[in-house]
Scaffold this motif. Structure first.
Motif, PDB file in Angstrom:
ATOM      1  N   HIS A 190      -5.027   3.269   0.052  1.00 40.12           N
ATOM      2  CA  HIS A 190      -6.449   3.428   0.374  1.00 40.12           C
ATOM      3  C   HIS A 190      -6.818   4.906   0.215  1.00 40.12           C
ATOM      4  O   HIS A 190      -6.734   5.678   1.162  1.00 40.12           O
ATOM      5  CB  HIS A 190      -6.734   3.007   1.817  1.00 40.12           C
ATOM      6  N   ASN A 240      -7.354  -6.716  -3.883  1.00 38.09           N
ATOM      7  CA  ASN A 240      -8.543  -5.948  -4.252  1.00 38.09           C
ATOM      8  C   ASN A 240      -8.220  -4.496  -4.590  1.00 38.09           C
ATOM      9  O   ASN A 240      -8.994  -3.825  -5.287  1.00 38.09           O
ATOM     10  CB  ASN A 240      -9.598  -6.006  -3.146  1.00 38.09           C
ATOM     11  N   HIS A 241      -7.062  -3.991  -4.139  1.00 34.49           N
ATOM     12  CA  HIS A 241      -6.657  -2.627  -4.501  1.00 34.49           C
ATOM     13  C   HIS A 241      -5.788  -2.590  -5.753  1.00 34.49           C
ATOM     14  O   HIS A 241      -5.447  -1.502  -6.216  1.00 34.49           O
ATOM     15  CB  HIS A 241      -5.921  -1.965  -3.335  1.00 34.49           C
ATOM     16  N   ASP A 242      -5.455  -3.755  -6.295  1.00 33.03           N
ATOM     17  CA  ASP A 242      -4.651  -3.808  -7.515  1.00 33.03           C
ATOM     18  C   ASP A 242      -5.540  -3.690  -8.752  1.00 33.03           C
ATOM     19  O   ASP A 242      -5.314  -4.367  -9.770  1.00 33.03           O
ATOM     20  CB  ASP A 242      -3.850  -5.113  -7.567  1.00 33.03           C
ATOM     21  N   TYR A 243      -6.549  -2.867  -8.656  1.00 36.16           N
ATOM     22  CA  TYR A 243      -7.479  -2.649  -9.764  1.00 36.16           C
ATOM     23  C   TYR A 243      -8.157  -1.309  -9.541  1.00 36.16           C
ATOM     24  O   TYR A 243      -8.200  -0.797  -8.412  1.00 36.16           O
ATOM     25  CB  TYR A 243      -8.537  -3.771  -9.817  1.00 36.16           C
ATOM     26  N   TRP A 244      -8.652  -0.750 -10.617  1.00 36.10           N
ATOM     27  CA  TRP A 244      -9.444   0.478 -10.506  1.00 36.10           C
ATOM     28  C   TRP A 244     -10.682   0.345 -11.361  1.00 36.10           C
ATOM     29  O   TRP A 244     -10.594  -0.025 -12.538  1.00 36.10           O
ATOM     30  CB  TRP A 244      -8.627   1.692 -10.958  1.00 36.10           C
ATOM     31  N   ASP A 252      -1.997  -6.033  -3.150  1.00 32.62           N
ATOM     32  CA  ASP A 252      -2.333  -4.696  -2.675  1.00 32.62           C
ATOM     33  C   ASP A 252      -1.120  -3.761  -2.619  1.00 32.62           C
ATOM     34  O   ASP A 252      -0.525  -3.551  -1.563  1.00 32.62           O
ATOM     35  CB  ASP A 252      -3.049  -4.743  -1.319  1.00 32.62           C
ATOM     36  N   HIS A 302       0.818  -1.220   0.000  1.00 33.28           N
ATOM     37  CA  HIS A 302       0.000   0.000   0.000  1.00 33.28           C
ATOM     38  C   HIS A 302       0.851   1.270   0.000  1.00 33.28           C
ATOM     39  O   HIS A 302       0.821   2.071   0.946  1.00 33.28           O
ATOM     40  CB  HIS A 302      -0.957   0.007   1.192  1.00 33.28           C
ATOM     41  N   GLN A 331     -11.342  -0.004  -7.221  1.00 31.94           N
ATOM     42  CA  GLN A 331     -10.920  -1.072  -6.320  1.00 31.94           C
ATOM     43  C   GLN A 331     -12.031  -2.096  -6.123  1.00 31.94           C
ATOM     44  O   GLN A 331     -13.221  -1.788  -6.223  1.00 31.94           O
ATOM     45  CB  GLN A 331     -10.519  -0.495  -4.960  1.00 31.94           C
ATOM     46  N   ASP A 332     -11.647  -3.323  -5.888  1.00 34.89           N
ATOM     47  CA  ASP A 332     -12.526  -4.466  -5.595  1.00 34.89           C
ATOM     48  C   ASP A 332     -13.188  -5.074  -6.816  1.00 34.89           C
ATOM     49  O   ASP A 332     -13.656  -6.208  -6.763  1.00 34.89           O
ATOM     50  CB  ASP A 332     -13.643  -4.109  -4.596  1.00 34.89           C
ATOM     51  N   VAL A 353      -2.805   2.915 -10.965  1.00 32.06           N
ATOM     52  CA  VAL A 353      -2.681   1.602 -10.321  1.00 32.06           C
ATOM     53  C   VAL A 353      -1.554   0.804 -10.967  1.00 32.06           C
ATOM     54  O   VAL A 353      -0.708   0.210 -10.277  1.00 32.06           O
ATOM     55  CB  VAL A 353      -4.015   0.831 -10.396  1.00 32.06           C
TER      56      VAL A 353
END
Length: 448
Positions: A117, A154-158, A113, A50, A160-161, A128
């Motif tokens: 955040h 889940n944060h390795d995308y935009w 991740d 992060h 997120q999730d 990302v």
């Protein structure tokens, strides 16, 4: 009872016949003292980096980092703040310390991740990918010759999730970034669904799952029976490994089971959780261990079969990021870990966990990463096999259990030894540790 009976079983010199349905597999057994006769292998586990590129120490505590979302930083310093995600300096210091630990492990697992955040409007697909590239390059610079096996978070995308069920720009970029570490067949499924498998040692296969497909906030996969075909792929992969007499380690970002801090809440959707637990039970004889991230805390789980016998050890690594929300009572100090395993039969033997006391690091303006604990020494265990962890978990259930108090301090990565886990908190922790399916969890949590 189950563990004692398993210890008493005689070892067969020419292997053990394992039945799965009508099929029979011959599995070679290691000598009784294989941990002494064979070498000890090692691998790193790092999770939830992060990176927050906006982090900087400034007079206005609400402007220290975007990841605090406008809430004031608590006590910011050059290595971060508990209201913020990681400054690059902290991540860099973690990998620098890893390089000083000898002997160097055979490989690294990286359970996802990389981005921070932050509000959705402050990121984009390009940003990302840029953060993922930055973290990948940082790892490569420090370990140019070490294989690394990542899993998507889940944060390795935009946004997120919302990881999709077919190829997309993020999956394609991940495959390009990680092509140095992964073989063509692994890259093919990574590009299509964000998951893959690869043989990482002789007769040891790694399966990297995209459990974000099953994550509750993922609106893309609502009501899908088998997102991206991953359930069928997983069964097929494990079946092939069983026939090839391979052992398997499973890595993913979001863990299976129930959250240790939220009662009656699975980490992934409950319907998907039940299916994964069943698959993992069906192939528990070949699965050496599970390795997850996501929760930012240090915890273990023990998968039991339908009769209650402990069959697989599962581990959730704490995060490198120290961030907590404004409503949380506690956070975690930054951490990463090393696993020890028997190179002959791939039994997991121990955990060596390293951490950074963030408060002291900021005060001294120096990142002094230290060994937080060695698991077998901290809890008096023979190893970290399912029976050993099961007996440890049973000791947690005793009133005023000193072992549980120590476990809870490690859960927070030595964040604050004044934080108390009361009886309700303890029940939630222990039930998540021992009960991964809905029937056993409900029975555990409703004990009067």
């Amino acid at each position: 009872m189950y563990c004692d009976s398993m210890v008493a079983l005689p070892r067969l010199l020419f292997g053990l016949l394992l039945f799965r349905g009508l099929r029979i597999y011959a599995v070679p057994l290691a000598p009784v003292n294989s941990e002494h006769l064979s070498g000890i292998g090692r691998f790193w586990h790092v999770s939830d980096l992060h990176l927050d590129p906006t982090y900087h120490v400034t007079a206005d505590p609400t402007k220290v980092c975007s990841s605090s979302k406008g809430f004031p930083a608590s006590n910011p310093g050059i290595f971060g703040d508990f209201m913020c995600d990681s400054p690059y300096q902290t991540i860099l210091s973690a990998f620098q310390h890893m390089k000083t630990v000898t002997p160097q492990p055979e490989f690294m697992i990286w359970t996802g991740d990389s981005p921070p955040h932050v509000p959705i409007g402050e990121l984009s697909t390009d940003l990302v990918i840029q953060v993922m590239r930055n973290m990948t390059q940082t790892i490569r610079q420090h370990f140019p010759d070490m294989p690394v096996y990542p899993a998507l978070g889940n944060h390795d995308y935009w946004p997120q999730d919302q990881l999709p069920t077919s190829t997309n720009e993020i999956y394609q970029s991940a495959a390009k970034l990680w092509a140095l570490w992964l073989k063509p067949e692994a890259l093919e499924t990574l590009r299509e669904g964000g998951f893959y498998s690869q043989l990482v040692q002789p007769k040891l296969r790694l399966v990297s799952l995209n459990t974000v497909l099953y994550y509750s906030p993922n609106k893309v996969t609502v009501n899908m029976s088998d997102p991206a075909g991953q359930f069928q792929w997983l069964r097929d992969t494990l079946e092939t490994s069983a026939q090839s007499m391979e052992k398997v380690i499973v890595i993913a970002h979001v863990p299976v089971g129930y959250l240790p801090y939220a009662r009656n809440t699975t980490a992934i959707r409950e319907v998907y959780n039940e299916r994964l637990v069943k698959i993992f039970r069906d192939y528990s004889d070949i699965i050496s261990g599970h390795y997850y991230g996501h929760t930012h805390r240090d915890s273990i789980m023990i998968l039991k079969d339908v009769l209650g016998k402990p069959v697989t050890s599962m581990f959730v690594s704490p995060a490198v990021t120290p961030i907590k929300s404004v409503t949380q009572q506690y956070s975690n100090n930054p951490a990463f870990r090393m696993y020890h395993f028997d190179t002959q039969d791939y039994r997991m033997l121990d955990i060596w966990q390293y951490y950074l006391n963030l408060t002291e690091a900021n005060q001294e303006k120096r990142a002094d990463w230290q060994l937080e604990y060695v698991m077998t020494e901290a809890f008096g265990l023979e190893d970290i096999q399912p029976c050993s962890l099961f007996k440890l978990a049973q000791s947690f259930e005793m009133e005023q259990s000193k072992a549980f108090q120590k476990y809870f301090q490690h859960y927070m990565v030595s964040y604050d030894d004044h934080v108390v886990c009361d009886e309700a908190c303890k029940l939630t922790q222990v039930c998540s540790l021992l009960s991964l399916d809905s029937v056993s969890y409900t029975k555990c949590i409703e004990v009067p």
